[in-house]
Motif scaffolding. Structure first.
Motif, PDB file in Angstrom:
ATOM      1  N   THR A 174     -39.552  55.315 -25.314  1.00 56.27           N
ATOM      2  CA  THR A 174     -39.917  54.251 -24.372  1.00 56.27           C
ATOM      3  C   THR A 174     -41.431  54.078 -24.292  1.00 56.27           C
ATOM      4  OG1 THR A 174     -37.932  54.746 -23.063  1.00 56.27           O
ATOM      5  CG2 THR A 174     -39.646  53.433 -22.013  1.00 56.27           C
ATOM      6  N   ILE A 175     -42.163  55.192 -24.223  1.00 56.68           N
ATOM      7  CA  ILE A 175     -43.629  55.115 -24.167  1.00 56.68           C
ATOM      8  C   ILE A 175     -44.182  54.430 -25.398  1.00 56.68           C
ATOM      9  CG2 ILE A 175     -45.751  56.487 -24.205  1.00 56.68           C
ATOM     10  CD1 ILE A 175     -44.220  58.585 -22.518  1.00 56.68           C
TER      11      ILE A 175
ATOM     12  N   LEU B  42     -31.006  49.826 -26.398  1.00 56.35           N
ATOM     13  CA  LEU B  42     -31.074  49.172 -25.094  1.00 56.35           C
ATOM     14  C   LEU B  42     -32.467  49.175 -24.496  1.00 56.35           C
ATOM     15  CD1 LEU B  42     -27.773  50.155 -23.218  1.00 56.35           C
ATOM     16  CD2 LEU B  42     -28.482  47.903 -24.034  1.00 56.35           C
ATOM     17  N   ILE B  43     -33.406  49.886 -25.119  1.00 57.20           N
ATOM     18  CA  ILE B  43     -34.795  49.811 -24.659  1.00 57.20           C
ATOM     19  C   ILE B  43     -35.297  48.372 -24.739  1.00 57.20           C
ATOM     20  CG2 ILE B  43     -37.171  50.546 -25.165  1.00 57.20           C
ATOM     21  CD1 ILE B  43     -36.078  53.189 -26.138  1.00 57.20           C
TER      22      ILE B  43
ATOM     23  N   VAL C  28     -40.127  47.454 -19.815  1.00 57.14           N
ATOM     24  CA  VAL C  28     -40.826  46.973 -21.003  1.00 57.14           C
ATOM     25  C   VAL C  28     -41.088  45.475 -20.885  1.00 57.14           C
ATOM     26  CG1 VAL C  28     -40.754  46.789 -23.507  1.00 57.14           C
ATOM     27  CG2 VAL C  28     -39.714  48.767 -22.376  1.00 57.14           C
ATOM     28  N   ILE C  29     -40.052  44.710 -20.573  1.00 53.61           N
ATOM     29  CA  ILE C  29     -40.192  43.259 -20.469  1.00 53.61           C
ATOM     30  C   ILE C  29     -41.173  42.888 -19.357  1.00 53.61           C
ATOM     31  CG2 ILE C  29     -38.966  41.104 -20.054  1.00 53.61           C
ATOM     32  CD1 ILE C  29     -38.292  42.420 -22.704  1.00 53.61           C
ATOM     33  N   ALA C  30     -41.101  43.599 -18.234  1.00 51.19           N
ATOM     34  CA  ALA C  30     -41.972  43.275 -17.101  1.00 51.19           C
ATOM     35  C   ALA C  30     -43.439  43.472 -17.449  1.00 51.19           C
ATOM     36  CB  ALA C  30     -41.595  44.132 -15.892  1.00 51.19           C
ATOM     37  N   ARG C  31     -43.783  44.547 -18.150  1.00 49.88           N
ATOM     38  CA  ARG C  31     -45.187  44.801 -18.472  1.00 49.88           C
ATOM     39  C   ARG C  31     -45.680  43.870 -19.581  1.00 49.88           C
ATOM     40  NH1 ARG C  31     -46.797  45.870 -14.188  1.00 49.88           N
ATOM     41  NH2 ARG C  31     -48.829  46.228 -15.147  1.00 49.88           N
ATOM     42  N   VAL C  32     -44.828  43.574 -20.548  1.00 50.73           N
ATOM     43  CA  VAL C  32     -45.229  42.647 -21.608  1.00 50.73           C
ATOM     44  C   VAL C  32     -45.495  41.264 -21.031  1.00 50.73           C
ATOM     45  CG1 VAL C  32     -44.397  41.420 -23.654  1.00 50.73           C
ATOM     46  CG2 VAL C  32     -44.106  43.889 -23.488  1.00 50.73           C
TER      47      VAL C  32
ATOM     48  N   PHE D 226     -42.769  56.405 -16.163  1.00 54.17           N
ATOM     49  CA  PHE D 226     -41.314  56.416 -16.342  1.00 54.17           C
ATOM     50  C   PHE D 226     -40.874  57.706 -17.021  1.00 54.17           C
ATOM     51  CE2 PHE D 226     -37.643  55.477 -19.109  1.00 54.17           C
ATOM     52  CZ  PHE D 226     -36.721  55.100 -18.151  1.00 54.17           C
ATOM     53  N   GLY D 227     -41.624  58.131 -18.041  1.00 51.00           N
ATOM     54  CA  GLY D 227     -41.256  59.332 -18.777  1.00 51.00           C
ATOM     55  C   GLY D 227     -41.312  60.583 -17.926  1.00 51.00           C
ATOM     56  N   LEU D 228     -42.308  60.688 -17.046  1.00 55.22           N
ATOM     57  CA  LEU D 228     -42.413  61.858 -16.179  1.00 55.22           C
ATOM     58  C   LEU D 228     -41.232  61.956 -15.222  1.00 55.22           C
ATOM     59  CD1 LEU D 228     -46.242  61.819 -15.350  1.00 55.22           C
ATOM     60  CD2 LEU D 228     -45.009  63.470 -16.769  1.00 55.22           C
ATOM     61  N   VAL D 229     -40.803  60.824 -14.688  1.00 55.51           N
ATOM     62  CA  VAL D 229     -39.624  60.830 -13.814  1.00 55.51           C
ATOM     63  C   VAL D 229     -38.383  61.220 -14.610  1.00 55.51           C
ATOM     64  CG1 VAL D 229     -38.146  59.414 -12.336  1.00 55.51           C
ATOM     65  CG2 VAL D 229     -40.621  59.119 -12.269  1.00 55.51           C
TER      66      VAL D 229
END
Length: 231
Positions: A47-48, A106-107, A113-117, A140-143
């Motif tokens: 994801t990152i 599904l990423i 992802v869509i929101a930041r892009v 997100f990854g830390l959570v």
């Protein structure tokens, strides 16, 4: 944009606007994959990388994409990045690739992802966009990894089980046995356990925020009586 603060981007992504604890986005993969630390790490890394590369590409092409077709174009960019990552994992991390299953492709539809892009990279230069993708992805990854630690520890009594799926044969003996078998809490590895663990993390964050707000307000409360006395 010269007024972009990299420190603010880091604080927003990791804490104040954390995708998992504040925005509550990406719930489907977060609940499904976070039953072990290794699974969480694998999806977090994918994801990152997707967010960093997609943000960068979207920022590069933003001036050439018409507003009417911007969102479909950005979705195609994200899909292309995810496809490359998926093929690489299939080739070099095959076991983990099959464990993550449908949640890798599904990423593409992950709201984070869509929101930041669309919300940041489409309006900002390349370097801030790359950094924003990195910080939001890390948040997100830390959570995700924190959930993996809690659920694996309570559900299986171990940490880093099956680490060889991500780190190779050298990690075959990395498994840490923490709890005895009779102390396992099997609910933790089921979907209800994922929601309970996430609720605990959100509650901890809220408690920290409230304690910080109380500390900041305390000097003001102490100064008010002094001012009243002086008058």
């Amino acid at each position: 944009m010269s007024d972009i603060s990299y420190r603010d981007l880091a604080v927003q992504g990791l804490w104040k606007n954390n995708p998992g604890l504040v925005q509550i986005l990406g719930m489907c993969p977060m609940m499904a994959i976070s039953n072990t630390v290794v699974n969480s790490l694998g999806l977090a890394m994918a994801t990152i990388l997707t967010m960093v590369v997609s943000n960068g590409l979207a920022s590069v092409i933003r001036h050439w994409v018409r507003p009417e077709v911007r969102l479909p174009v950005f979705v195609m960019v994200v899909a292309s990045v995810v496809t490359v990552i998926e093929l690489w994992m299939n080739a070099y991390l095959n076991t983990l690739y099959h464990v993550l299953g449908i949640f890798l492709p599904l990423i593409v539809t992950n709201c984070i992802v869509i929101a930041r892009v669309e919300g940041f990279a489409a309006r900002n230069p390349v370097l801030p966009s790359l950094y924003d993708g990195l910080m939001m992805g890390l948040g997100f990854g830390l959570v995700l990894v924190a959930l993996g630690v809690i659920r694996e520890l309570l559900g299986f009594g171990t940490l880093l089980a099956n680490a060889q799926q991500l780190f190779g044969p050298m990690a075959a003996n990395w498994t840490i046995h923490v709890l005895p078998e009779q102390a396992h809490f099997l609910l933790a590895i089921l979907p209800p356990g994922a929601f309970m663990a996430l609720a605990i993390l959100i509650a901890i964050k809220q408690a920290i925020e409230q304690c910080r707000a109380a500390r900041l307000a305390q000097p003001v409360a102490l100064e008010l009586p002094k001012a009243a006395t002086a008058s």
